[in-house]
Motif scaffolding. Structure first.
Motif, PDB file in Angstrom:
ATOM      1  N   UNK A  55     -37.821   7.315  -8.534  1.00 46.67           N
ATOM      2  CA  UNK A  55     -36.412   7.042  -8.823  1.00 46.67           C
ATOM      3  C   UNK A  55     -35.595   8.323  -8.807  1.00 46.67           C
ATOM      4  N   UNK A  56     -36.138   9.399  -9.349  1.00 48.51           N
ATOM      5  CA  UNK A  56     -35.420  10.676  -9.367  1.00 48.51           C
ATOM      6  C   UNK A  56     -35.214  11.188  -7.938  1.00 48.51           C
ATOM      7  N   UNK A  57     -36.257  11.111  -7.105  1.00 49.10           N
ATOM      8  CA  UNK A  57     -36.131  11.578  -5.729  1.00 49.10           C
ATOM      9  C   UNK A  57     -35.159  10.703  -4.947  1.00 49.10           C
ATOM     10  N   UNK A  58     -35.231   9.392  -5.148  1.00 48.90           N
ATOM     11  CA  UNK A  58     -34.320   8.488  -4.448  1.00 48.90           C
ATOM     12  C   UNK A  58     -32.868   8.824  -4.781  1.00 48.90           C
ATOM     13  N   UNK A  59     -32.583   9.016  -6.047  1.00 44.79           N
ATOM     14  CA  UNK A  59     -31.214   9.334  -6.457  1.00 44.79           C
ATOM     15  C   UNK A  59     -30.765  10.690  -5.908  1.00 44.79           C
ATOM     16  N   UNK A  60     -31.691  11.639  -5.854  1.00 43.42           N
ATOM     17  CA  UNK A  60     -31.356  12.970  -5.340  1.00 43.42           C
ATOM     18  C   UNK A  60     -30.982  12.900  -3.861  1.00 43.42           C
ATOM     19  N   UNK A  61     -31.819  12.240  -3.068  1.00 46.11           N
ATOM     20  CA  UNK A  61     -31.548  12.134  -1.630  1.00 46.11           C
ATOM     21  C   UNK A  61     -30.236  11.392  -1.384  1.00 46.11           C
ATOM     22  N   UNK A  62     -30.003  10.325  -2.145  1.00 46.70           N
ATOM     23  CA  UNK A  62     -28.766   9.567  -1.981  1.00 46.70           C
ATOM     24  C   UNK A  62     -27.546  10.432  -2.271  1.00 46.70           C
ATOM     25  N   UNK A  63     -27.611  11.255  -3.322  1.00 43.96           N
ATOM     26  CA  UNK A  63     -26.473  12.112  -3.668  1.00 43.96           C
ATOM     27  C   UNK A  63     -26.257  13.196  -2.623  1.00 43.96           C
ATOM     28  N   UNK A  64     -27.356  13.731  -2.075  1.00 40.04           N
ATOM     29  CA  UNK A  64     -27.238  14.748  -1.034  1.00 40.04           C
ATOM     30  C   UNK A  64     -26.566  14.175   0.217  1.00 40.04           C
ATOM     31  N   UNK A  65     -26.921  12.956   0.563  1.00 44.06           N
ATOM     32  CA  UNK A  65     -26.324  12.345   1.741  1.00 44.06           C
ATOM     33  C   UNK A  65     -24.876  11.942   1.499  1.00 44.06           C
ATOM     34  N   UNK A  66     -24.530  11.640   0.271  1.00 44.54           N
ATOM     35  CA  UNK A  66     -23.135  11.328  -0.021  1.00 44.54           C
ATOM     36  C   UNK A  66     -22.263  12.554   0.265  1.00 44.54           C
ATOM     37  N   UNK A  67     -22.738  13.718  -0.139  1.00 42.87           N
ATOM     38  CA  UNK A  67     -22.000  14.951   0.144  1.00 42.87           C
ATOM     39  C   UNK A  67     -22.014  15.265   1.634  1.00 42.87           C
ATOM     40  N   UNK A  68     -23.159  15.055   2.284  1.00 43.93           N
ATOM     41  CA  UNK A  68     -23.285  15.360   3.702  1.00 43.93           C
ATOM     42  C   UNK A  68     -22.368  14.478   4.546  1.00 43.93           C
ATOM     43  N   UNK A  69     -22.287  13.193   4.200  1.00 43.50           N
ATOM     44  CA  UNK A  69     -21.455  12.271   4.968  1.00 43.50           C
ATOM     45  C   UNK A  69     -19.988  12.698   4.945  1.00 43.50           C
ATOM     46  N   UNK A  70     -19.519  13.130   3.778  1.00 43.39           N
ATOM     47  CA  UNK A  70     -18.127  13.570   3.676  1.00 43.39           C
ATOM     48  C   UNK A  70     -17.886  14.832   4.492  1.00 43.39           C
ATOM     49  N   UNK A  71     -18.848  15.752   4.471  1.00 39.97           N
ATOM     50  CA  UNK A  71     -18.710  16.993   5.229  1.00 39.97           C
ATOM     51  C   UNK A  71     -18.728  16.739   6.728  1.00 39.97           C
ATOM     52  N   UNK A  72     -19.614  15.846   7.165  1.00 41.78           N
ATOM     53  CA  UNK A  72     -19.697  15.514   8.585  1.00 41.78           C
ATOM     54  C   UNK A  72     -18.400  14.871   9.068  1.00 41.78           C
ATOM     55  N   UNK A  73     -17.867  13.965   8.275  1.00 42.42           N
ATOM     56  CA  UNK A  73     -16.624  13.293   8.654  1.00 42.42           C
ATOM     57  C   UNK A  73     -15.497  14.300   8.819  1.00 42.42           C
ATOM     58  N   UNK A  74     -15.439  15.270   7.923  1.00 44.19           N
ATOM     59  CA  UNK A  74     -14.405  16.304   8.016  1.00 44.19           C
ATOM     60  C   UNK A  74     -14.610  17.147   9.278  1.00 44.19           C
ATOM     61  N   UNK A  75     -15.850  17.514   9.553  1.00 46.45           N
ATOM     62  CA  UNK A  75     -16.151  18.321  10.734  1.00 46.45           C
ATOM     63  C   UNK A  75     -15.793  17.567  12.015  1.00 46.45           C
ATOM     64  N   UNK A  76     -16.073  16.291  12.044  1.00 43.12           N
ATOM     65  CA  UNK A  76     -15.788  15.491  13.236  1.00 43.12           C
ATOM     66  C   UNK A  76     -14.289  15.450  13.521  1.00 43.12           C
ATOM     67  N   UNK A  77     -13.500  15.265  12.479  1.00 40.30           N
ATOM     68  CA  UNK A  77     -12.047  15.161  12.671  1.00 40.30           C
ATOM     69  C   UNK A  77     -11.424  16.506  13.004  1.00 40.30           C
ATOM     70  N   UNK A  78     -11.909  17.574  12.331  1.00 40.91           N
ATOM     71  CA  UNK A  78     -11.258  18.873  12.456  1.00 40.91           C
ATOM     72  C   UNK A  78     -11.742  19.696  13.637  1.00 40.91           C
ATOM     73  N   UNK A  79     -13.018  19.490  14.040  1.00 36.08           N
ATOM     74  CA  UNK A  79     -13.603  20.374  15.045  1.00 36.08           C
ATOM     75  C   UNK A  79     -13.966  19.669  16.346  1.00 36.08           C
ATOM     76  N   UNK A  80     -14.720  18.578  16.262  1.00 30.79           N
ATOM     77  CA  UNK A  80     -15.317  17.994  17.460  1.00 30.79           C
ATOM     78  C   UNK A  80     -14.277  17.475  18.449  1.00 30.79           C
ATOM     79  N   UNK A  81     -13.272  16.743  17.921  1.00 26.44           N
ATOM     80  CA  UNK A  81     -12.315  16.110  18.846  1.00 26.44           C
ATOM     81  C   UNK A  81     -11.057  16.924  19.047  1.00 26.44           C
ATOM     82  N   UNK A  82     -11.042  18.156  18.577  1.00 28.89           N
ATOM     83  CA  UNK A  82      -9.884  19.012  18.827  1.00 28.89           C
ATOM     84  C   UNK A  82     -10.050  19.895  20.066  1.00 28.89           C
ATOM     85  N   UNK A  83     -11.294  19.902  20.584  1.00 29.63           N
ATOM     86  CA  UNK A  83     -11.527  20.741  21.758  1.00 29.63           C
ATOM     87  C   UNK A  83     -10.958  20.091  23.009  1.00 29.63           C
TER      88      UNK A  83
END
Length: 316
Positions: free
Chosen positions: A288-316
């Motif tokens: 349960x501890x590992x499951x919650x940890x991975x889920x929280x890490x991906x929650x942060x990662x998803x937000x960062x990826x979305x920002x990168x996609x909007x700001x960097x990938x499609x501006x080229x």
């Protein structure tokens, strides 16, 4: 002769605290109950444990030796109690984790390293597999947790699936690739370069084939196939070949390996990356501890990826 370990612990407390009253206060017991324990133990061993008529109490040689054993029992009980508390808190134990090779090596492994740095008492046993195989192993109890991309409607009955990241693929290349400088990329641009093919039994291989067919490049040229992630990255960064990879993998490794992303939109797979496990009370606290940890890490990662996609990938 078998002696009551609780009586030996009481005896150690009396010797260490210098008397019945002090030991009773330390143990949270009454003085008469400690006196009865001493009397019962004396009857059992057939000898006095304290010199008669001496105040304060003076232990005999036998008493001192038995008290030493009582201390060991007390330390063992304390260690056992700490072990149980650590297990219940999810800070010790073992977790058997399975996942698809690309995600495990490209994203999850670094998360597991971070988890173990703060939870050194938990052992992680990791294996590889794809969704169908992983689901069967979770159902059979061979795995505690699986991290894999799967269509939500394909989750087998009886299993819980928590989505942690939408399926998103990108076309990857090396930094400095000629196509990174091009604007308005077309299908003909992609035909000029060879492709690195994922293993044919992987979902990513089907994603690449469908993507290229839709782009009109059904006869794409493959220069390398069948390798694991490390081999794919070596070929990718050492040549002008292209490949398809999950956005999360490219995002996590792009700076370390020098990977670029082409600004050409592709259809994303109808799968979500998620955590697959058996629901209910059978899960260990460490799982349960590992499951919650991975889920929280991906929650942060998803937000960062979305920002990168909007700001960097499609501006080229």
């Amino acid at each position: 002769m078998k002696l009551d370990p609780r009586q030996l612990e009481v005896l150690a407390a009396i010797v260490d605290h210098g008397g019945l009253t002090e030991a009773a206060a330390a143990l949270g017991k009454s003085q008469p109950s400690l006196s009865r324990s001493v009397s019962t133990l004396e009857q059992r061993v057939g000898a006095a444990l304290f010199l008669p008529g001496k105040r304060p109490l003076q232990p005999t040689e036998l008493c001192l030796r038995l008290a030493e054993e009582g201390r060991r029992i007390g330390l063992a009980n304390a260690a056992a109690s700490q072990t149980v508390q650590s297990y219940r808190a999810g800070r010790s134990g073992a977790v058997r984790v399975g996942g698809t090779p690309i995600f495990m090596d490209g994203v999850i492994s670094s998360m597991l390293a971070g988890f173990q740095s703060s939870n050194p008492g938990i052992r992680i046993d990791q294996t590889y597999g794809y969704a169908v195989d992983l689901a069967e192993r979770v159902q059979s109890g061979a795995l505690d947790l699986a991290v894999c991309p799967i269509r939500t409607e394909m989750v087998p009955p009886g299993l819980q699936f928590d989505s942690i990241l939408r399926g998103r693929n990108v076309i990857a290349c090396r930094e400095g690739h000629p196509l990174l400088q091009a604007r308005g990329l077309t299908e003909s641009d992609l035909k000029r370069f060879p492709w690195i093919s994922p293993p044919e039994d992987s979902p990513l291989f089907q994603d690449m084939r469908l993507m290229l067919e839709k782009l009109g490049n059904a006869d794409f040229r493959v220069s390398f196939s069948g390798g694991g992630l490390s081999a794919v990255l070596s070929v990718l960064t050492g040549s002008d070949a292209l490949t398809i990879l999950p956005y999360a993998v490219v995002f996590g490794l792009r700076k370390r390996y020098g990977i670029g992303l082409l600004s050409i939109k592709v259809d994303h797979p109808d799968r979500d990356l998620g955590l697959l496990y058996l629901p209910g009370p059978g899960r260990t606290p460490a799982t349960l501890r590992l499951r919650n940890y991975v889920a929280s890490q991906f929650q942060n990662l998803a937000a960062t990826i979305q920002h990168h996609e909007k700001q960097m990938l499609w501006r080229r």
